[in-house]
Enzyme design. Structure first.
Site, PDB file in Angstrom:
ATOM      1  N   GLY A 142       0.822  -1.205   0.000  1.00 57.16           N
ATOM      2  CA  GLY A 142       0.000   0.000   0.000  1.00 57.16           C
ATOM      3  C   GLY A 142       0.852   1.250   0.000  1.00 57.16           C
ATOM      4  O   GLY A 142       2.068   1.188   0.214  1.00 57.16           O
ATOM      5  N   GLY A 146       2.003   5.375   1.013  1.00 54.71           N
ATOM      6  CA  GLY A 146       2.085   6.276   2.156  1.00 54.71           C
ATOM      7  C   GLY A 146       3.296   6.050   3.036  1.00 54.71           C
ATOM      8  O   GLY A 146       4.065   5.101   2.873  1.00 54.71           O
ATOM      9  N   CYS A 157       5.460  -5.719   1.578  1.00 60.16           N
ATOM     10  CA  CYS A 157       5.709  -4.312   1.229  1.00 60.16           C
ATOM     11  C   CYS A 157       5.339  -3.385   2.385  1.00 60.16           C
ATOM     12  O   CYS A 157       6.065  -3.294   3.364  1.00 60.16           O
ATOM     13  CB  CYS A 157       4.974  -3.971  -0.067  1.00 60.16           C
ATOM     14  SG  CYS A 157       5.591  -2.472  -0.863  1.00 60.16           S
ATOM     15  N   GLN A 168       6.834  -3.003   6.419  1.00 60.00           N
ATOM     16  CA  GLN A 168       7.125  -1.803   7.201  1.00 60.00           C
ATOM     17  C   GLN A 168       6.288  -1.765   8.479  1.00 60.00           C
ATOM     18  O   GLN A 168       6.756  -1.303   9.527  1.00 60.00           O
ATOM     19  CB  GLN A 168       6.870  -0.566   6.341  1.00 60.00           C
ATOM     20  CG  GLN A 168       7.802  -0.485   5.139  1.00 60.00           C
ATOM     21  CD  GLN A 168       7.281   0.412   4.029  1.00 60.00           C
ATOM     22  OE1 GLN A 168       6.348   1.185   4.212  1.00 60.00           O
ATOM     23  NE2 GLN A 168       7.884   0.292   2.848  1.00 60.00           N
ATOM     24  N   GLY A 208       8.981   3.276  -1.738  1.00 63.81           N
ATOM     25  CA  GLY A 208       9.818   4.450  -1.528  1.00 63.81           C
ATOM     26  C   GLY A 208      10.283   4.590  -0.099  1.00 63.81           C
ATOM     27  O   GLY A 208      11.038   5.510   0.220  1.00 63.81           O
ATOM     28  N   PHE A 209       9.823   3.699   0.801  1.00 65.29           N
ATOM     29  CA  PHE A 209      10.247   3.690   2.198  1.00 65.29           C
ATOM     30  C   PHE A 209      10.853   2.335   2.517  1.00 65.29           C
ATOM     31  O   PHE A 209      10.584   1.344   1.832  1.00 65.29           O
ATOM     32  CB  PHE A 209       9.057   3.964   3.126  1.00 65.29           C
ATOM     33  CG  PHE A 209       8.528   5.368   3.052  1.00 65.29           C
ATOM     34  CD1 PHE A 209       8.948   6.343   3.958  1.00 65.29           C
ATOM     35  CD2 PHE A 209       7.613   5.728   2.077  1.00 65.29           C
ATOM     36  CE1 PHE A 209       8.464   7.632   3.888  1.00 65.29           C
ATOM     37  CE2 PHE A 209       7.118   7.014   1.997  1.00 65.29           C
ATOM     38  CZ  PHE A 209       7.544   7.984   2.910  1.00 65.29           C
ATOM     39  N   HIS A 242       7.262  -7.945  -3.827  1.00 65.66           N
ATOM     40  CA  HIS A 242       5.925  -8.424  -4.202  1.00 65.66           C
ATOM     41  C   HIS A 242       5.979  -9.862  -4.721  1.00 65.66           C
ATOM     42  O   HIS A 242       6.135 -10.090  -5.924  1.00 65.66           O
ATOM     43  CB  HIS A 242       5.321  -7.504  -5.268  1.00 65.66           C
ATOM     44  CG  HIS A 242       4.968  -6.153  -4.752  1.00 65.66           C
ATOM     45  ND1 HIS A 242       3.674  -5.788  -4.451  1.00 65.66           N
ATOM     46  CD2 HIS A 242       5.739  -5.090  -4.455  1.00 65.66           C
ATOM     47  CE1 HIS A 242       3.668  -4.539  -3.995  1.00 65.66           C
ATOM     48  NE2 HIS A 242       4.911  -4.102  -3.986  1.00 65.66           N
ATOM     49  N   GLU A 260       3.620 -11.907  -5.118  1.00 68.05           N
ATOM     50  CA  GLU A 260       2.421 -12.362  -5.823  1.00 68.05           C
ATOM     51  C   GLU A 260       2.586 -12.284  -7.335  1.00 68.05           C
ATOM     52  O   GLU A 260       1.697 -12.722  -8.081  1.00 68.05           O
ATOM     53  CB  GLU A 260       1.195 -11.555  -5.379  1.00 68.05           C
ATOM     54  CG  GLU A 260       1.037 -10.195  -6.008  1.00 68.05           C
ATOM     55  CD  GLU A 260       2.077  -9.191  -5.567  1.00 68.05           C
ATOM     56  OE1 GLU A 260       2.438  -8.308  -6.372  1.00 68.05           O
ATOM     57  OE2 GLU A 260       2.548  -9.294  -4.411  1.00 68.05           O
TER      58      GLU A 260
END
Length: 322
Positions: free
Chosen positions: A175, A177, A203, A207, A247-248, A293, A295
């Protein structure tokens, strides 16, 4: 998109991983004039138009990528029609006033509004509650293929609601953010870990596990994107070609095991390009996660075994409690 020709295979109604296109703008070099795949049911341009996604072509996307590679992620605007007729200073102001990704809480915007169930294929072996933080359609499908009944719940679901479903395992998806803003999801996960329910995260879910365990997260100067990132499984030494879109990253030591409130934790996977943490494994309770990922939607199938590992973790946990 860095491939020079985009849209050659058109758009079809079978490969969607979500209910809509989530990007706000789409940048390509040369859009295909017409699709050439027998599976195509329309053009990429038609799909973008129908979903009100602005696009631009004629851009040297590889030069643009090199520019971003040296300078890091940047804000951008793509304008067309009446919007593009406004003064340049006004357009520039709209771009620069965009909120930064750091501190952005976006998972609630892409999550399902209500719970739905993806039934197990064949005999049901396990029940999993999957928190939708931006989940891809293939993820519950791969679980269902392994005999898992998947209850996909909204981002707003509480630990009490999740545990009331009596799951054999809990999953948190990919996801968008800043993970530092996800106080609700992190608290839910801590209660799941306290209950010793097997956990698997992908992913953003990786985090979430990192922060639940007490590690920090940080924004990468150069985000990981694409379907050919080399990642090493440190337990086996095997290198997998993996799909990334993050990006994190989690800030955890890769040279030693860490002692946390939940016991020992090790970094299970690392990216060979830059040593970024790509996976976590709890050694004293049933929980693990990866940053990429598995999947394979889209991407390689090297890491599909992780879903089997989740099944094994749940089976072992159920055997211990029997």
């Amino acid at each position: 998109m860095t491939a020079p020709h985009i849209g050659n295979t058109g758009f079809n109604d079978e490969d969607d991983e979500s209910s809509r296109i989530w990007v706000a703008g789409y940048v390509v070099r040369d859009p295909a004039v017409r699709p050439s795949s027998w599976r195509s049911t329309g053009t990429l341009e038609d799909a973008l138009t129908a979903q009100d996604v602005v696009g631009i072509c004629g851009i040297d996307t590889r030069a643009l990528t090199r520019h971003l590679r040296e300078r890091g992620s940047m804000k951008v605007g793509v304008f067309s029609g009446a919007a593009a007729a406004r003064p340049v200073a006004e357009l520039l102001s709209q771009v620069t006033e965009q909120p930064a990704m750091v501190g952005a809480a976006l998972a609630a915007e892409v999550s399902t509004d209500q719970t739905y169930v993806v039934p197990a294929q064949g005999e049901r072996r396990h029940r999993v509650v999957a928190m939708d933080l931006g989940i891809k359609g293939m993820t519950p499908e791969l679980m269902a293929e392994r005999g898992i009944e998947v209850h996909v719940v909204p981002q707003s679901a509480t630990a009490q609601e999740i545990l009331a479903l009596e799951p054999d395992g809990v999953f948190m998806s990919n996801g968008p953010g800043d993970p530092a803003t996800a106080t609700h999801e992190i608290e839910v996960l801590r209660q799941v870990l306290d209950a010793r329910v097997p956990f698997f995260g992908i992913c953003y879910g990786n985090q979430m596990l990192g922060r639940a365990l007490g590690f920090g997260t940080y924004k990468l100067k150069y985000g990981h994107r694409g379907i050919n990132q080399p990642v090493m499984d440190r337990a086996t030494g095997k290198v997998e070609v993996t799909a990334h879109n993050h990006g994190f990253a989690v800030d955890a030591p890769i040279d030693r095991e860490s002692e946390t409130h939940y016991g020992r934790v090790r970094v299970s996977h690392v990216c060979l390009n830059d040593d970024v943490v790509e996976g976590l494994e709890c050694l004293d309770l049933p929980a693990f996660s990866v940053q990429y990922h598995p999947e394979a939607a889209a991407g390689p199938h090297d890491s599909a075994y992780l879903f089997d590992r989740f099944v094994d973790l749940m089976s072992t946990s159920k055997g211990e409690s029997a």
